[in-house]
Design an enzyme around this catalytic site. Sequence first.
Site, PDB file in Angstrom:
ATOM      1  N   GLY A   1       0.819  -1.196   0.000  1.00  0.00           N
ATOM      2  CA  GLY A   1       0.000   0.000   0.000  1.00  0.00           C
ATOM      3  C   GLY A   1       0.858   1.253   0.000  1.00  0.00           C
ATOM      4  N   CYS A   2       0.285   2.358  -0.465  1.00  0.00           N
ATOM      5  CA  CYS A   2       1.057   3.596  -0.605  1.00  0.00           C
ATOM      6  C   CYS A   2       1.439   4.188   0.752  1.00  0.00           C
ATOM      7  CB  CYS A   2       0.270   4.595  -1.432  1.00  0.00           C
ATOM      8  SG  CYS A   2      -1.430   4.837  -0.865  1.00  0.00           S
ATOM      9  N   ASN A   3       0.445   4.385   1.628  1.00  0.00           N
ATOM     10  CA  ASN A   3       0.748   4.910   2.965  1.00  0.00           C
ATOM     11  C   ASN A   3       1.671   3.961   3.723  1.00  0.00           C
ATOM     12  OD1 ASN A   3      -1.125   7.284   3.025  1.00  0.00           O
ATOM     13  ND2 ASN A   3      -2.664   5.686   2.820  1.00  0.00           N
TER      14      ASN A   3
ATOM     15  N   SER B   1       3.890   1.980   2.536  1.00  0.00           N
ATOM     16  CA  SER B   1       5.259   2.092   2.029  1.00  0.00           C
ATOM     17  C   SER B   1       5.975   3.294   2.633  1.00  0.00           C
ATOM     18  CB  SER B   1       5.252   2.213   0.500  1.00  0.00           C
ATOM     19  OG  SER B   1       4.735   1.048  -0.096  1.00  0.00           O
ATOM     20  N   ALA B   2       5.287   4.442   2.667  1.00  0.00           N
ATOM     21  CA  ALA B   2       5.911   5.661   3.180  1.00  0.00           C
ATOM     22  C   ALA B   2       6.355   5.496   4.631  1.00  0.00           C
ATOM     23  CB  ALA B   2       4.934   6.832   3.059  1.00  0.00           C
TER      24      ALA B   2
END
Length: 247
Positions: free
Chosen positions: A152-154, A156-157
Site C-alpha cells: 500500500g502507498c501509505n 510504504s511511506a
Amino acid sequence: MTLRVAVAGATGYAGGEALRLIAGHPGLAVSALCAGTTRGPIEDYQPHLRSLAGLHVQETNPETLADADIAILGLPHGASAAVSAQIAELNPDCLIVDLGADHRLISAEDWEAYYGTQAAEPWTYGMPELIRHTGPTQRELLAAATHIAAPGCNASAVTFASQPAIAAGLADGTGIVAALAVGYSGAGKALKPHLLASEALGSAVAYGVGGTHRHIPEIAQNLRAAGATTRSLSFTPVLVPMSRGIH
C-alpha cells in the site's frame, strides 16, 4: 526474451501507472488491457501512454488475463482474490501481481478486523526494500515468487521512514506517530462528492482516524519483519489538494 503482460484495471490510476512502467521496460510487452466497465482505445483513458495508442480495452475475464506471462490486477479491494484464483487454475505458470490489498496481510484476523470480509491467502510482499531481521531477504523471496502482493502507498511511506531505526536497534516499533499528506489519486477515479475539486481545493481533511485506517496492520506487519514488537501505531493520513504523492 519479451514477456507478455495483461493488465486488469487498465483505465484506472494504479493500472495506468503499471502500464507506464511496462511501456518503458525493454523486456515487457502489453498483450491485453482489461477494465470493469470502460471500453475503447486506451488513449481515451491514459493519453500519456503514447506507445500503447491503438490498443483497446476489453472486458475483465480470467481467460484473457491467464493468456499472458504476467497478469497485473489493479482491481478494487476484495475483487482480486477470486480472479487470481481462476487465473492460477487456467495457467499455473502465470506470474500474478495484485495491486490491491487482498493478499498483503499475513494475519487473517487483521484482515477481517479492518476489511470486514473473509481473508484471502497471503502472497509474497512486493517490497524488495523490506528489511527482514531473520531468514532470506525480501529480494530473495521475490525472485522465487509467482504471486506478488504490491504494498500500500501509505504503508510504504511509513515503512521506509521507520524500518531503518528498528533494524538498527534505535526503536522497538512502539510510540511511532505518522502523519501523512496524501494526494487525491489514491482514492481512485470513481466520482464521489467529497473528492470533487470544489470540495477539496483549499482544504485538508484527515480520514481513517482513530486507529481505523486499513494500512495500520500492514505497517505493523512490516515493522515486525524488521524486529519490532508493535501491532499498532498512531497513524493519521490527511488529504491535501494535490493529485498524487505522499510527503
